[in-house]
Every structure is written in C-alpha cells, then in structure tokens.
Design a protein around this motif. Structure first.
Motif, PDB file in Angstrom:
ATOM      1  N   ARG A 336      -8.517   7.913   9.155  1.00  0.00           N
ATOM      2  CA  ARG A 336      -7.628   7.857   8.017  1.00  0.00           C
ATOM      3  C   ARG A 336      -7.527   6.444   7.482  1.00  0.00           C
ATOM      4  O   ARG A 336      -8.009   5.499   8.059  1.00  0.00           O
ATOM      5  CB  ARG A 336      -6.240   8.328   8.429  1.00  0.00           C
ATOM      6  CG  ARG A 336      -6.121   9.811   8.547  1.00  0.00           C
ATOM      7  CD  ARG A 336      -4.674  10.119   8.843  1.00  0.00           C
ATOM      8  NE  ARG A 336      -4.508  11.527   9.020  1.00  0.00           N
ATOM      9  CZ  ARG A 336      -4.406  12.379   8.020  1.00  0.00           C
ATOM     10  NH1 ARG A 336      -4.441  11.954   6.798  1.00  0.00           N
ATOM     11  NH2 ARG A 336      -4.281  13.657   8.250  1.00  0.00           N
ATOM     12  N   GLY A 337      -6.752   6.335   6.418  1.00  0.00           N
ATOM     13  CA  GLY A 337      -6.524   5.038   5.801  1.00  0.00           C
ATOM     14  C   GLY A 337      -6.716   5.147   4.313  1.00  0.00           C
ATOM     15  O   GLY A 337      -6.726   6.230   3.736  1.00  0.00           O
ATOM     16  N   ALA A 338      -6.856   3.998   3.668  1.00  0.00           N
ATOM     17  CA  ALA A 338      -7.043   3.981   2.219  1.00  0.00           C
ATOM     18  C   ALA A 338      -7.831   2.742   1.843  1.00  0.00           C
ATOM     19  O   ALA A 338      -7.855   1.748   2.569  1.00  0.00           O
ATOM     20  CB  ALA A 338      -5.706   4.001   1.494  1.00  0.00           C
ATOM     21  N   THR A 339      -8.458   2.820   0.706  1.00  0.00           N
ATOM     22  CA  THR A 339      -9.074   1.662   0.089  1.00  0.00           C
ATOM     23  C   THR A 339      -8.167   1.233  -1.055  1.00  0.00           C
ATOM     24  O   THR A 339      -7.903   2.024  -1.962  1.00  0.00           O
ATOM     25  CB  THR A 339     -10.468   2.002  -0.441  1.00  0.00           C
ATOM     26  OG1 THR A 339     -11.300   2.367   0.658  1.00  0.00           O
ATOM     27  CG2 THR A 339     -11.079   0.797  -1.135  1.00  0.00           C
ATOM     28  N   PHE A 340      -7.697   0.012  -0.986  1.00  0.00           N
ATOM     29  CA  PHE A 340      -6.822  -0.515  -2.040  1.00  0.00           C
ATOM     30  C   PHE A 340      -7.570  -1.606  -2.789  1.00  0.00           C
ATOM     31  O   PHE A 340      -8.004  -2.593  -2.194  1.00  0.00           O
ATOM     32  CB  PHE A 340      -5.532  -1.073  -1.446  1.00  0.00           C
ATOM     33  CG  PHE A 340      -4.634  -1.714  -2.474  1.00  0.00           C
ATOM     34  CD1 PHE A 340      -4.108  -0.971  -3.522  1.00  0.00           C
ATOM     35  CD2 PHE A 340      -4.326  -3.067  -2.410  1.00  0.00           C
ATOM     36  CE1 PHE A 340      -3.279  -1.552  -4.473  1.00  0.00           C
ATOM     37  CE2 PHE A 340      -3.503  -3.666  -3.349  1.00  0.00           C
ATOM     38  CZ  PHE A 340      -2.976  -2.908  -4.386  1.00  0.00           C
ATOM     39  N   THR A 341      -7.724  -1.410  -4.091  1.00  0.00           N
ATOM     40  CA  THR A 341      -8.359  -2.416  -4.938  1.00  0.00           C
ATOM     41  C   THR A 341      -7.283  -3.044  -5.810  1.00  0.00           C
ATOM     42  O   THR A 341      -6.780  -2.406  -6.746  1.00  0.00           O
ATOM     43  CB  THR A 341      -9.446  -1.796  -5.826  1.00  0.00           C
ATOM     44  OG1 THR A 341     -10.406  -1.131  -4.997  1.00  0.00           O
ATOM     45  CG2 THR A 341     -10.156  -2.873  -6.636  1.00  0.00           C
ATOM     46  N   PRO A 342      -6.893  -4.285  -5.529  1.00  0.00           N
ATOM     47  CA  PRO A 342      -5.834  -4.925  -6.326  1.00  0.00           C
ATOM     48  C   PRO A 342      -6.302  -5.196  -7.743  1.00  0.00           C
ATOM     49  O   PRO A 342      -7.466  -5.543  -7.980  1.00  0.00           O
ATOM     50  CB  PRO A 342      -5.563  -6.237  -5.573  1.00  0.00           C
ATOM     51  CG  PRO A 342      -6.201  -6.081  -4.226  1.00  0.00           C
ATOM     52  CD  PRO A 342      -7.349  -5.155  -4.430  1.00  0.00           C
ATOM     53  N   THR A 343      -5.376  -5.048  -8.682  1.00  0.00           N
ATOM     54  CA  THR A 343      -5.666  -5.355 -10.083  1.00  0.00           C
ATOM     55  C   THR A 343      -4.749  -6.432 -10.636  1.00  0.00           C
ATOM     56  O   THR A 343      -4.952  -6.874 -11.760  1.00  0.00           O
ATOM     57  CB  THR A 343      -5.531  -4.090 -10.950  1.00  0.00           C
ATOM     58  OG1 THR A 343      -4.215  -3.533 -10.769  1.00  0.00           O
ATOM     59  CG2 THR A 343      -6.581  -3.057 -10.564  1.00  0.00           C
ATOM     60  N   GLN A 344      -3.735  -6.821  -9.862  1.00  0.00           N
ATOM     61  CA  GLN A 344      -2.804  -7.861 -10.287  1.00  0.00           C
ATOM     62  C   GLN A 344      -2.495  -8.770  -9.110  1.00  0.00           C
ATOM     63  O   GLN A 344      -2.406  -8.303  -7.971  1.00  0.00           O
ATOM     64  CB  GLN A 344      -1.496  -7.242 -10.807  1.00  0.00           C
ATOM     65  CG  GLN A 344      -1.634  -6.412 -12.061  1.00  0.00           C
ATOM     66  CD  GLN A 344      -0.345  -5.679 -12.381  1.00  0.00           C
ATOM     67  OE1 GLN A 344      -0.039  -4.651 -11.799  1.00  0.00           O
ATOM     68  NE2 GLN A 344       0.432  -6.237 -13.309  1.00  0.00           N
ATOM     69  N   PRO A 345      -2.326 -10.064  -9.374  1.00  0.00           N
ATOM     70  CA  PRO A 345      -2.003 -10.975  -8.281  1.00  0.00           C
ATOM     71  C   PRO A 345      -0.519 -10.939  -7.934  1.00  0.00           C
ATOM     72  O   PRO A 345       0.313 -10.499  -8.727  1.00  0.00           O
ATOM     73  CB  PRO A 345      -2.385 -12.342  -8.855  1.00  0.00           C
ATOM     74  CG  PRO A 345      -2.147 -12.194 -10.323  1.00  0.00           C
ATOM     75  CD  PRO A 345      -2.490 -10.768 -10.655  1.00  0.00           C
ATOM     76  N   GLY A 346      -0.191 -11.445  -6.761  1.00  0.00           N
ATOM     77  CA  GLY A 346       1.192 -11.536  -6.333  1.00  0.00           C
ATOM     78  C   GLY A 346       1.439 -10.722  -5.082  1.00  0.00           C
ATOM     79  O   GLY A 346       0.520 -10.248  -4.407  1.00  0.00           O
ATOM     80  N   LYS A 347       2.696 -10.553  -4.762  1.00  0.00           N
ATOM     81  CA  LYS A 347       3.109  -9.789  -3.592  1.00  0.00           C
ATOM     82  C   LYS A 347       3.128  -8.310  -3.946  1.00  0.00           C
ATOM     83  O   LYS A 347       3.790  -7.888  -4.886  1.00  0.00           O
ATOM     84  CB  LYS A 347       4.495 -10.256  -3.133  1.00  0.00           C
ATOM     85  CG  LYS A 347       5.029  -9.557  -1.894  1.00  0.00           C
ATOM     86  CD  LYS A 347       6.403 -10.102  -1.545  1.00  0.00           C
ATOM     87  CE  LYS A 347       7.022  -9.377  -0.360  1.00  0.00           C
ATOM     88  NZ  LYS A 347       8.380  -9.885  -0.045  1.00  0.00           N
ATOM     89  N   VAL A 348       2.412  -7.499  -3.176  1.00  0.00           N
ATOM     90  CA  VAL A 348       2.295  -6.065  -3.420  1.00  0.00           C
ATOM     91  C   VAL A 348       2.788  -5.321  -2.179  1.00  0.00           C
ATOM     92  O   VAL A 348       2.479  -5.716  -1.051  1.00  0.00           O
ATOM     93  CB  VAL A 348       0.843  -5.669  -3.743  1.00  0.00           C
ATOM     94  CG1 VAL A 348       0.692  -4.158  -3.814  1.00  0.00           C
ATOM     95  CG2 VAL A 348       0.398  -6.305  -5.053  1.00  0.00           C
ATOM     96  N   ILE A 349       3.548  -4.260  -2.384  1.00  0.00           N
ATOM     97  CA  ILE A 349       3.989  -3.399  -1.286  1.00  0.00           C
ATOM     98  C   ILE A 349       3.301  -2.056  -1.434  1.00  0.00           C
ATOM     99  O   ILE A 349       3.393  -1.405  -2.481  1.00  0.00           O
ATOM    100  CB  ILE A 349       5.516  -3.230  -1.283  1.00  0.00           C
ATOM    101  CG1 ILE A 349       6.197  -4.577  -0.981  1.00  0.00           C
ATOM    102  CG2 ILE A 349       5.935  -2.198  -0.246  1.00  0.00           C
ATOM    103  CD1 ILE A 349       7.701  -4.518  -1.021  1.00  0.00           C
ATOM    104  N   VAL A 350       2.592  -1.631  -0.379  1.00  0.00           N
ATOM    105  CA  VAL A 350       1.910  -0.340  -0.360  1.00  0.00           C
ATOM    106  C   VAL A 350       2.663   0.558   0.608  1.00  0.00           C
ATOM    107  O   VAL A 350       3.025   0.143   1.714  1.00  0.00           O
ATOM    108  CB  VAL A 350       0.443  -0.487   0.069  1.00  0.00           C
ATOM    109  CG1 VAL A 350      -0.249   0.871   0.058  1.00  0.00           C
ATOM    110  CG2 VAL A 350      -0.288  -1.460  -0.850  1.00  0.00           C
ATOM    111  N   THR A 351       2.926   1.790   0.189  1.00  0.00           N
ATOM    112  CA  THR A 351       3.692   2.727   1.009  1.00  0.00           C
ATOM    113  C   THR A 351       2.792   3.815   1.575  1.00  0.00           C
ATOM    114  O   THR A 351       1.765   4.166   0.992  1.00  0.00           O
ATOM    115  CB  THR A 351       4.813   3.383   0.191  1.00  0.00           C
ATOM    116  OG1 THR A 351       4.231   4.106  -0.909  1.00  0.00           O
ATOM    117  CG2 THR A 351       5.765   2.325  -0.349  1.00  0.00           C
TER     118      THR A 351
END
Length: 937
Positions: A336-351
């Motif tokens: 399991r898991g996910a691939t996260f591709t950021p599109t914006q800089p800064g602090k991001v919270i993924v749930t």
C-alpha cells in the motif's frame, strides 16, 4: 482484495498483486471477490468459490490468502501476521514454520495426510473432523466455520460444535472463516522517499513499520516472524522522520496505523499492538503565515482538531502501484501507499483514509520549489524544468563591469562624466585589488560584493520556495546544504534576492538594483564549487534575513546538478531538490563572424566572413550553432561601429546578447566584425580620433565590408529563411546598408542605430543641414551631392528602392555627440591629398605619397570617393527624424525621448551598450518590438 502466493519449494513470494478500491483505480477489483480460483501449481485443479476471510492451501503446498471487501481497509498486512486467518506450514524450510507454531499445538503438515496425524489449530481430527465451540485464532478472533474438501470431493463446511467423518487415508484442502476484526487506532507512522530522478520508472524500496532491534526481512520486504511472536521485533512508539519533497518530483508515501484488536463486543482481544499498512486520502497546503490548515472543532483520535475537508487541496495524490522486481523471474510484491506529486511549495499535510471511527493520520511534507527561469521569459513555470539532458545554459560572469570616469579631456571643455562599462583586464582605471573578474570581486573592505548595477545582468534567479518554512521546522543537527551532485568543477556565487517575491526588478528598476548590490541588505551566502558548499543551517543563523529567493552568477564553467540536500542528525538524506545547470563562456553561446580586425587598413582581409578564433577558452574551438530543427528560430546579426578593438567588439555584442536575453529573446545571435582603427591616445574624444585619416579610413573599410556581409546574410537566410534580422551601430551602417543594396530580401528588419550615413543616400529630398565655417573655408566645398544623385545629376539616390530588408527602422538621437563630429568630418572633405574638379567634366583624384595622381571614378571607386571626397550635405540618418525613402516614418525611434533618455554627451552615442540594463533595457525591448519578435506594448 490482496492475493499472495507462496512457492512450496523456496517459500519466497512469487506473486503479490494489490488491487485497489473502486475509488482508487479504474480496475474493478470487486470482480475478484468471491471469484472462482483456478490453481496451476499442481495437478489438482478446481474452480470453487471461496468464502470471505479465508486462507486456503492446496495439497501441493501453494498457499493463497484472500480478503473480501469488508476486510480491504486492513489488508494487506505482512504475510504470516495475526491478520491472516490461517497459515499452514508446508515444510521445515518455510517462513511460517517459526511464525505459526501456535501455542498448545503441534506443527501441522499438509500434504497427503494419514489418519490421526492432523491437528489444525482448533480443528481436531481422529477419523473425523470436528470444530469445537468458542475457538479463536491467534489474534483472538472467533472461528465461525471451517470448510474442507477430501480428495477433490464437494466442499464440506463445519460450524462450531459440528463434526464429520473422514476416510482413513485421504488428501484434503481446508479453510477457516473468522469474525470480522475491529481495530482501535493508537498512532500512525509515515515514511516518504523520492523517486530517483535519473530513472523515474524505478521505485524506491518501501520501508518497514517502526520497530526496535534489527528486523529480519526476507527478500528485502517481509518479516519472517509475525507480530507478538518471538521472531518478530517488538513495536516501539513511532518516530516519524522529516519528509522533504520537490515540486514536480513524485514521492512515495507509506503509512502504518498502530492498532489494538477488539472483537465485535468492543473488548480488547489482546494487549499486543499491530501495524497496518494504510492508504492515503488528500493533501492540503498550509497557510504560510499560520503554518497550518483550516480546522474544525471535531477532534481526531489523538485529540487534535480535524482538518476542514472543504479547504483547498494541493498536489497529485494517487494510489501507489509500487511493484518492485524480486529475484524470482517475473515475481513482484506490492504494498500500500501513495505517490504524491507536489505542485506547490511550502508545508503540506497529507491525510490517510478514515478508519471505522472516522479518524485518520496526518503526515507533514516540506515541499521545496527549486527553480530557475531557464527560458528567461520572466516567468517561473513548468516550461523552465531542467534535467540531465536539458540543463539551463547560462554564461560565466568573467567580465569587469565597473563604474568609472569617462571623457575627461579638458581641452575639449568636457567635464568628466561617469559611466558603467565592461573595462576589461589590466585597465589602468582599476586599482590593483579590483583587477579581478566580477565573479570573484571583493570590495575595498574585503567583502564579497556585486561591483556595479551593470553586473546584475550577469546574475540570474534561483528560487527555493519553501526553504524558509523547512528551516523553521528543521530538527536539531539536521542540515540543509546546497552543493553539486557530481563535482565536475562548475561553480556559482550566491546572494540573497532583494525582492520578497523573487522578481526581476533587480534587472529593470534602479532602486531595487541598488538594494541588490548592497550586501548589508542582501548578503552573500557563499560560493558553491567542488570544495565549497552553502550550509543554510549555518547561514540562516548568521544572517538576519532568511529567504526563499536568491540570485547567482556563474563562476566556473561546466555542467552539473545543483542539489539542495536535507540530511538528518546522522548524515542520512531526508530529501532533496535540484536543478541542472550548464555554465559557459559567453563566446560559446553566440556566433562571431569576421572579415578581419586589423586597424588602420583600407582593405578587408577576407572576401568571406569567417568564424573568429580570438578570446576563446582553452581547448575550445569557434562556436557555431547546430542546424535549426524547429524551422521557427529567429537569428539577429549585429554590426559594430567605429574605433573598436577586438575585445570591445565582442563586449558590445555580448552586452547586446545579454540585454536581448533579459528581454525574453529566444532566438540566435551573431556578431559581424570588420576592421576599424582603435585605441587612440586620449580616447574617442581626442583630436587624433577625429583626424580624417582615421575617421574616414573606417568609412571606407565599412563600405568594403558590405559585400562579404551580404554573402553572410545570404547564407544565414538559407539557414533561417525569412527569419534573419540585423541591427548596426554608427559606422557599421555603411556595411549594413551596402549589404542590403539588392533587390533580394535578405533580412526581415534592419535597424540603423545612430547611423553615421548621410540621409541623402536614402532620400534626395531629406533636409539640407547647415554647414560650418570649416566648410566655407574649404576650397573643395561644396562637393557634388552624389549621395542624393548617384552618380550623375538627376539620378536616383544611392540607396534608391533597395529591397535587402523588408522593413527599415531608424533609431536616432537628434543631439548625438559623435554624429556632430561626423558632420564636422563631412565639412572638411575632400581630405588632404584628395580632390575633385568639375570642368571640363566631373573628376575625382588622389595624390599619393610619391606625388602621382590617381584618378577616381564612379562606380569603380565609389567607396573611396564617398569616404574621402564626397561630402554628406544632409544630416546623418542617426540624427534625422523622418528620413524617408525606405525608412518608413512609422518605423523610427527617437532615443532622446522617454523612456530612453539619451543625452548630448559622448557616452550616449553608444548608450545602448553602456550603462546598465535598468536604464538601457527599454532600447532592447523596443528593438525586439520593431523586429516583430515581441508584441508592442
């Protein structure tokens, strides 16, 4: 549904395929639920439908785990864990031997079984199979039924308290069904790792749940033991590592939820905690001021407020189809898991996905946007992405851009003026400590500094948005270091950007530029080379102003990957962001054509333009562009003016190249060099410089250079059909005009800048200028007006109806200082030893040093007559508005007007090449606009 297969010989995973929920992927995984299974591992083949929550094994040792949709939220877990319903030992070499030697039982052996040898967990056998009441599996989950089949017969299902006779000798398959487990969330653990950029198709290996000790992992993936057993490491409280990512570069995320199992009554089944691999749900960008997202009053499992799911999401979050090739043929194992591709800089919270109680986990990712304006259009976007095969090209800052005193010849009643120029090496105006290239400049106090506003055109922007947010959260002893990946030798010099938004005003606004060159406001961060790095952990502590925005110049040429690397307290890489750069000597970025550069000559050495070889870096040859593959690339050619050394010709061209670059010009560029006298004692404002024998020598040389220039334009037009453009400065306009004296269009637009050519040559009705007293005392005055009437009275002007350019544009300055001297030079013609008389016919002559008279005539000696005898009775094109002829009135630019503001002193004659981009950028913007290479504003 997760399905796993074991090989009966090796016990290694041959195939494990993770099928996602319908909301995650397009595959209809529910089609697999309850589907018939066809075994191919042995001679027994059957197509029965298996019940939910079961594990089954055929008599040849192939073990399969199957989960129904209800169990999908928890599956898959590690093989041989408490959450598999059943595990049977195949032989003594298999993983499940140690994992499932259940307390109070003997090790079952499945194969061709004989009577009285079978004991399968709570199912007992003695000539019959029975299922006792109240039996539970190792996780404390109640057994609901047992299904078995004897020798391929129809399956038989037993409930608690039921039994059934069996033959004395048989082979069988068995499956157990348990109640649905429920889990209570304790904590989450997260891990995230970037894809290797070199091969984005490769996936990094997944990490394992947080455990103490040294976990035993089979084939790099699986624990050999199960949770709670002696061979399984004891779980410890989660310690989440910092996750750092780069905009546009995918990150593999993995989450484990630490849980305690409870039964259908909500009672804790066991005090043992378990780790469950989790899916992800959404990503939210934190506010840069508060450092958090919008939250609601409802609380999460740990008492914190939950995220407002109406808040805007960010990035691209997709289920991880992460299959890593193992050592057994085409075997794969997925998690399991996910691939996260950021599109914006800064602090991001993924749930994560919600658990059965509506709770979820949160993981913080610090996203860096490391970017350059690779296509120099002034906008940082996805068109600026760099890579190993498309690094950003930029030039090395190896010139000498300094402010200095100019035109200090008192005998001409000129006060000293001030200007910024590229002074070159060993210039006497530079103090000894300052005789160093700009990339290595230190001021008189020993501070690394940017020496002038002009030097800023050698600096480009570097964005590391998100860096400040990252640094504020960086744990103790973590580091953030800017360095080269491969240490090829390339180097840059780094300063903080003056603008809070990382804009381009440092190139266009004098006030911003002044702040940028003040190192007290915008400090020097360091030198990045194989021997030096910039440690932001240290820099942000020593400098009062932290920033996400920087500018840098090239110091040493080469190609490499510039990496911002974040490391933990033991030096391990937590995450990174990078760009690719290719720094070059600027002479390897544009073409330099020459027909000779020897001063004081009246001939052009080369009949055809050749590539210049001077001033090149050691070990390199003359630069020339590869073939244009697009069919749309424009080419601009520059023709220099009078009184220029080879160095100055190149530097004017390089200034033009840079300033066009900063206007967003995307095409190609070339320089055409021709011979002209230079290096006059006292400079360009000395009497010697305006000695007719010097000034007019350049006239003739420029006229002579017209033919090889025309040949070059023919070749360029063949390479860039209908996409060639040309501008010429001062005396260079004689060569340019002569090259275009044809009925074939060779360039789309020709721009004459402060042209030292008589306006009569283009329009016989141009205004007649007033003549000076020098002219009235000249016995040869006035000479025949052969620019207006070429070469007999009443004939058309010299450049009548020329068609070498589709558009002719005049950049003029009515108060141009140097062109005032051009008029004086015209009034002194004929030059000494040259003359003319009109009777009995118009005759021109030259008396050579031996006293011999050489007679001159049109058209054979046109260039000589124009240069030494025939006076330009009109204003020069470079001082004349509304020249007429091929110079259409709508295509003219008055350089004395705003925003150009050229004055009447000497320095403005070459103003577009001098000073700085803040003041002179508008000229180059206008140049591109009149050429049609940029829209008019």
């Amino acid at each position: 549904m997760g399905v796993y297969y074991f090989d009966s010989e090796s016990g290694s995973p041959l195939l494990a395929q993770m099928l996602r929920k319908e909301s995650d992927v397009s595959e209809d995984w529910t089609a697999f639920e309850g589907a018939p299974w066809q075994w191919s591992g042995g001679p027994v083949v059957y197509n029965d439908t298996l019940p939910p929550y079961i594990v089954t094994e055929d008599s040849w040792g192939t073990l399969a785990f199957a989960y129904s949709s209800e169990f999908e939220s928890y599956a898959p877990t590690n093989l041989c864990s408490y959450f598999t319903n059943f595990c049977a030992t195949v032989d003594s070499s298999h993983d499940c031997d140690t994992a499932y030697s259940f307390p109070g039982t003997s090790i079952p052996y499945l194969g061709q079984l004989t009577p009285l040898q079978v004991l399968i967990d709570s199912i007992t056998f003695s000539n019959y199979f029975s299922m006792p009441m109240g039996t539970v599996n190792p996780a404390g989950l109640a057994y609901l039924s047992a299904t078995y089949r004897i020798d391929g017969a129809s399956p038989i299902t037993l409930g608690p308290g039921q039994s059934n006779m069996v033959p004395a000798s048989f082979g069988f398959e068995a499956a157990l069904q348990t109640e649905t487990p429920t889990f209570r969330t304790i904590e989450y653990h997260f891990d995230g790792r970037q894809f290797p950029l070199a091969n984005a198709a490769e996936f990094v290996q997944r990490s394992s749940p947080p455990v103490s000790g040294n976990p035993i992992i089979a084939d790099g993936w699986m624990f050999s033991g199960g949770p709670g057993l002696s061979s399984y490491p004891v779980a410890t409280p989660p310690t989440n590592t910092m996750i750092v990512a780069q905009v546009g570069r995918p990150v593999n995320l993995q989450s484990w939820r630490q849980v305690m199992a409870v039964n259908s009554e909500g009672q804790t089944i066991t005090n043992q905690t378990y780790w469950i691999d989790e899916d992800f749900n959404a990503a939210y960008l934190c506010n840069s001021n508060t450092g958090d997202v919008v939250r609601i009053l409802a609380t999460n499992y740990n008492g914190t407020f939950r995220i407002d799911t109406n808040d805007a999401q960010t990035g691209i979050l997709s289920p991880s189809l992460d299959f890593t090739n193992l050592a057994y043929g085409n075997a794969y194992f997925g998690q399991r898991g996910a691939t996260f591709t950021p599109t914006q800089p800064g602090k991001v919270i993924v749930t994560t996905m919600l658990d059965s109680n509506g709770f979820y986990g949160e993981v913080t990712i610090y996203v860096i946007d490391m970017q350059v304006d690779a296509n120099h259009d002034g906008i940082m976007d996805n068109r600026d992405l760099t890579g190993p095969n498309n690094p950003m090209p930029f030039w090395v800052n190896n010139d000498y851009d300094r402010g200095h005193s100019v035109d200090c010849i008192q005998t001409l009643d000129l006060d000293c003026d001030w200007e910024e120029d590229d002074l070159g090496t060993n210039n006497p105006q530079l103090p000894q400590w300052s005789q160093t290239p700009d990339w290595h400049y230190w001021d008189a106090l020993g501070n690394p500094a940017i020496p002038s506003l002009r030097d800023l055109e050698d600096y480009t922007r570097l964005w590391m948005r998100g860096l400040t947010s990252l640094m504020s959260a960086l744990p103790t002893n973590y580091g953030a270091v800017l360095q080269w990946r491969n240490n090829t030798g390339v180097a840059i010099r780094l300063f903080r950007a003056a603008e809070d938004d990382g804009g381009t005003d440092y190139l266009t606004d004098t006030n911003t530029a002044s702040l940028q060159t003040n190192y007290n406001y915008n400090p020097y961060y360091g030198f990045v080379s194989p021997g030096y790095t910039v440690n932001f952990s240290q820099s942000y502590g020593s400098n009062a102003i932290a920033s996400d925005y920087f500018i840098f110049c090239g110091a040493v040429s080469g190609q490499d990957e510039l990496v911002l690397q974040v490391t933990n307290d033991v030096g391990g890489v937590v995450g990174e962001a990078s760009i690719f750069l290719n720094l070059k000597d600027i002479k390897l970025m544009y073409e330099r054509w020459t027909v000779g550069d020897r001063p004081n000559t009246t001939t052009v050495p080369y009949e055809q333009a050749e590539l210049a070889t001077n001033g090149l870096p050691t070990g390199t040859g003359s630069f020339t562009y590869s073939a244009d593959q697009t069919g749309t690339t424009p080419y601009i050619l520059f023709v220099h003016g009078w009184n220029m050394t080879e160095y100055e010709k190149d530097r004017f061209a390089e200034t033009a190249y840079k300033r066009l670059y900063w206007q967003g010009y995307q095409g190609r560029f070339g320089l055409f060099r021709w011979p002209t006298p230079a290096n006059f004692p006292g400079g360009e404002v000395s009497w010697l410089a305006f000695d007719p024998n010097n000034f007019d020598i350049s006239d003739e040389a420029s006229w002579l250079a017209g033919a090889p220039l025309r040949s070059l334009l023919v070749n360029l037009d063949a390479q860039y059909p209908n996409r060639v453009y040309m501008f010429a400065h001062s005396h260079g306009n004689m060569a340019a005009g002569e090259a275009l004296r044809t009925n074939v269009t060779l360039v789309q637009t020709y721009v004459a800048m402060q042209a030292a050519v008589a306006a009569y040559a283009y329009n016989p009705f141009a205004p007649l200028r007033p003549t000076s007293l020098i002219a009235s005392d000249n016995p040869g005055y006035p000479t025949p007006n052969r620019y207006a009437d070429y070469w007999t009275n009443g004939a058309p002007c010299y450049f009548n109806a020329v068609a070498g350019a589709a558009n002719y544009v005049n950049f003029f300055n009515p108060q141009d200082w140097a062109l005032n001297w051009w008029k004086t030079d015209q009034d002194t013609k004929p030059d000494f030893d040259y003359g003319w008389y009109g009777s009995p016919s118009e005759t021109y002559y030259h008396l050579n040093t031996l006293g011999i008279t050489n007679y001159l005539s049109f058209p054979t000696n046109t260039y000589t007559i124009f240069s030494y005898i025939s006076e330009g009775l009109s204003w020069p094109v470079g001082q004349q508005a509304n020249v007429g002829g091929v110079f259409a009135q709508k295509f003219q630019v008055d350089l004395s007007s705003s925003p150009y503001n050229f004055g009447d002193t000497h320095k403005y004659h070459s103003g577009e090449f001098r000073s700085n981009n803040m003041l002179r950028g508008p000229v180059w913007q206008q140049l591109l606009q009149v050429m049609g290479l940029q829209p008019s504003q």
